[in-house]
Design a protein around this motif. Structure first.
Motif, PDB file in Angstrom:
ATOM      1  N   GLN A 241       0.841  -1.202   0.000  1.00 12.15           N
ATOM      2  CA  GLN A 241       0.000   0.000   0.000  1.00 12.15           C
ATOM      3  C   GLN A 241       0.880   1.257   0.000  1.00 12.15           C
ATOM      4  N   VAL A 242       1.956   1.207   0.782  1.00 17.74           N
ATOM      5  CA  VAL A 242       2.888   2.344   0.814  1.00 17.74           C
ATOM      6  C   VAL A 242       3.434   2.592  -0.591  1.00 17.74           C
ATOM      7  N   VAL A 243       3.838   1.508  -1.253  1.00 19.33           N
ATOM      8  CA  VAL A 243       4.399   1.629  -2.604  1.00 19.33           C
ATOM      9  C   VAL A 243       3.347   2.203  -3.556  1.00 19.33           C
ATOM     10  N   GLU A 244       2.122   1.691  -3.454  1.00 16.63           N
ATOM     11  CA  GLU A 244       1.066   2.156  -4.361  1.00 16.63           C
ATOM     12  C   GLU A 244       0.744   3.636  -4.137  1.00 16.63           C
ATOM     13  N   GLU A 245       0.743   4.050  -2.876  1.00 19.36           N
ATOM     14  CA  GLU A 245       0.466   5.462  -2.581  1.00 19.36           C
ATOM     15  C   GLU A 245       1.531   6.368  -3.195  1.00 19.36           C
ATOM     16  N   VAL A 259       8.806   8.180 -17.962  1.00 19.56           N
ATOM     17  CA  VAL A 259       9.208   6.960 -17.255  1.00 19.56           C
ATOM     18  C   VAL A 259       7.995   6.042 -17.113  1.00 19.56           C
ATOM     19  N   THR A 260       8.144   4.798 -17.533  1.00 24.67           N
ATOM     20  CA  THR A 260       7.063   3.839 -17.310  1.00 24.67           C
ATOM     21  C   THR A 260       7.442   2.944 -16.134  1.00 24.67           C
ATOM     22  N   VAL A 261       6.437   2.556 -15.371  1.00 25.69           N
ATOM     23  CA  VAL A 261       6.684   1.774 -14.170  1.00 25.69           C
ATOM     24  C   VAL A 261       6.044   0.400 -14.312  1.00 25.69           C
ATOM     25  N   ALA A 262       6.843  -0.633 -14.117  1.00 22.56           N
ATOM     26  CA  ALA A 262       6.292  -1.986 -14.054  1.00 22.56           C
ATOM     27  C   ALA A 262       6.320  -2.415 -12.592  1.00 22.56           C
ATOM     28  N   CYS A 263       5.186  -2.843 -12.100  1.00 24.02           N
ATOM     29  CA  CYS A 263       5.037  -3.136 -10.682  1.00 24.02           C
ATOM     30  C   CYS A 263       4.781  -4.614 -10.488  1.00 24.02           C
ATOM     31  N   GLU A 264       5.571  -5.246  -9.621  1.00 25.70           N
ATOM     32  CA  GLU A 264       5.273  -6.636  -9.260  1.00 25.70           C
ATOM     33  C   GLU A 264       5.220  -6.697  -7.745  1.00 25.70           C
ATOM     34  N   LEU A 265       4.023  -6.562  -7.207  1.00 24.88           N
ATOM     35  CA  LEU A 265       3.881  -6.562  -5.753  1.00 24.88           C
ATOM     36  C   LEU A 265       3.364  -7.925  -5.309  1.00 24.88           C
ATOM     37  N   GLN A 280       7.188   5.893   3.105  1.00 25.56           N
ATOM     38  CA  GLN A 280       6.789   6.597   1.875  1.00 25.56           C
ATOM     39  C   GLN A 280       7.945   7.445   1.370  1.00 25.56           C
ATOM     40  N   GLN A 281       8.561   8.142   2.310  1.00 27.01           N
ATOM     41  CA  GLN A 281       9.683   9.009   1.968  1.00 27.01           C
ATOM     42  C   GLN A 281      10.804   8.202   1.306  1.00 27.01           C
ATOM     43  N   MET A 282      11.091   7.029   1.881  1.00 26.52           N
ATOM     44  CA  MET A 282      12.178   6.198   1.353  1.00 26.52           C
ATOM     45  C   MET A 282      11.829   5.705  -0.052  1.00 26.52           C
ATOM     46  N   VAL A 283      10.621   5.169  -0.220  1.00 33.61           N
ATOM     47  CA  VAL A 283      10.213   4.655  -1.530  1.00 33.61           C
ATOM     48  C   VAL A 283      10.202   5.798  -2.553  1.00 33.61           C
ATOM     49  N   LEU A 284       9.705   6.937  -2.103  1.00 38.27           N
ATOM     50  CA  LEU A 284       9.660   8.121  -2.972  1.00 38.27           C
ATOM     51  C   LEU A 284      11.068   8.495  -3.451  1.00 38.27           C
TER      52      LEU A 284
END
Lengths: 388, 73
Positions: A241-245, A259-265, A280-284
């Motif tokens: 959820q953090v990543v998605e936010e 930039v295109t993002v490929a997500c594998e959660l 969030q800050q770190m992922v950001l």
């Protein structure tokens, strides 16, 4: 400690030597030493203990010194301390180590580090005996708190900085729902002016307006959360959820940069123990770093892979870019003010490092399989709620 | 007021935006057609006849400017 003056048997000599060693050891370490016998209701404090805790020489009767000390432990820390002491007395633990605030009668507020353990039980069964040491750690603790505060300020600063970088994206995120609301409201006005008005359509329009309004509210809420300067609190948290936010917040910005993002959660990811805003800050930071690294790539060659997995009982996330790759001095990457970007402050990864450390996790970088770099971090799974 | 002639194409990658804009245009009696990607639009777009295109600039895959270049060639 009784002054025994009869003869000098080998046992006495050994005892004396042991006392000298103890005294030398505690002096060098700056430790105040004490013993308490709860059965006989007596205690012994050495001079250093009396100095550190400010126990006057005339407070010496029975357990009075213990009472004097415990009355001066900071009220917020006292319950924890008394609880630990009880555990020690009940034999649930055989030693305790604790840091707490203490009000010294003359020197004011101090921080103490306190170690105590149970003495071997006497056959009399007259209650417990404990002994322990205290050390004044005020200077160290203040330096620690100051560092912590600096770190918080620095994080706040980089958040504000990041927000500046994201402002275009945020304007878009807010303009979109506002535009949707405006067009819908105008359509409804138009429909209501017609004869007969299409009320079913108007009803649908109103519910779309509500949804768009909520969406705008969520953007602002996320923004507010990101800007909030607060204490770290580790809560069970779904990392996906953090990543998605974060991806949601950066979406328009990433599109703008091509930039295109490929997500594998990973589905069914166990929760991590984390602070939402800090993670969030770190992922950001990692995502924006990855995007920055690919700024010179040809359009269509700016792909970012974001993954979450469970790896050997820990939760792992990675952000893989196809950028310039890692510098030769890879160890300096996470040091403050190290940067490879012309306009960079060199704080993003350093902040990530301090965040992951505060979360008992680790952060590292690897070359991506084909080109570019992959940044990975691992966090412990949140513990199950305590049973006691 | 006679209904306006011609088609208004609305292209935005945000479905809710497409829905709101086409809704407004239709309430004003335009023949509005909405799309959420350039590819989808190109499939049904007919160059003949009067038409207006309301186009979002920042979109994934083919963005607004690329589409405009393609249409004017």
């Amino acid at each position: 400690v009784s002054g025994n003056t009869i003869g000098h048997s080998p046992t006495e000599a050994a005892l004396h030597a042991a006392q000298v060693r103890l005294a030398a050891g505690t002096e060098l370490a700056g430790l105040g030493y004490y013993e308490v016998d709860y059965g006989r209701r007596t205690c012994f404090l050495d001079d250093r203990f009396r100095n550190i805790c400010g126990v006057p020489p005339d407070v010496r009767h029975g357990l009075d010194p213990v009472q004097f000390w415990s009355d001066r432990v900071h009220p917020e820390d006292r319950p924890l301390l008394l609880d630990l002491r009880q555990k020690l007395h009940d034999g649930k633990v055989d030693r305790i180590a604790v840091e707490y605030r203490y009000q010294h009668p003359a020197e004011g507020r101090k921080w103490l580090h306190h170690l105590a353990r149970l003495a071997t039980q006497e056959p009399s069964g007259l209650g417990v005996r404990t002994f322990g040491v205290v050390r004044d750690i005020t200077a160290q603790k203040e330096a620690e708190l100051e560092t912590q505060e600096l770190r918080n300020n620095l994080q706040h600063l980089t958040r504000v900085n990041t927000l500046g970088a994201l402002s275009g994206s945020l304007a878009h995120e807010l303009n979109q729902p506002l535009g949707i609301i405006l067009s819908n409201a105008q359509a409804a006005q138009e429909l209501l002016a017609q004869e007969p008005p299409d009320l079913a359509e108007v009803r649908e329009i109103l519910s779309d307006i509500v949804a768009a309004d909520r969406r705008a509210g969520e953007v602002i809420e996320r923004l507010r959360a990101l800007l909030k300067r607060g204490q770290v609190s580790l809560q069970p948290l779904p990392l996906n959820q953090v990543v998605e936010e974060v991806l949601h917040l950066t979406r328009a910005d990433l599109i703008r940069r091509g930039v295109t993002v490929a997500c594998e959660l990973a589905p069914d990811l166990p929760p991590v123990a984390g602070d939402r805003v800090q993670l969030q800050q770190m992922v950001l930071n990692l995502i924006l770093n990855g995007a920055d690294a690919m700024a010179d790539n040809a359009p269509g060659g700016r792909r970012l892979h974001v993954r979450t997995t469970v790896h050997e009982g820990r939760i792992r996330a990675s952000v893989q870019d196809e950028g310039n790759g890692l510098p030769a001095d890879i160890d300096r990457l996470f040091q403050p003010f190290y940067t490879t970007k012309a306009e960079g402050l060199g704080l993003g990864l350093a902040i990530c490092w301090s965040i992951v450390t505060a979360h008992h996790g680790r952060l590292w970088a690897e070359p991506s399989p084909e080109r570019g770099a992959t940044f990975l971090f691992e966090l412990p799974v949140a513990p199950l709620p305590a049973e006691s | 007021m006679s209904p306006p002639s011609g088609i208004v194409y609305v292209l935005d990658d945000e479905p809710e935006m497409v829905k709101a804009l086409t809704r407004l245009l239709r309430a004003r009696k335009f023949d509005a057609r909405g799309f959420t990607s350039a590819a989808e639009f190109l499939e049904s777009y007919r160059p003949e006849g009067i038409a207006c295109l309301v186009l979002d600039v920042a979109m994934p895959q083919i963005d607004g400017l690329a589409l405009q270049r393609r249409l004017t060639h």
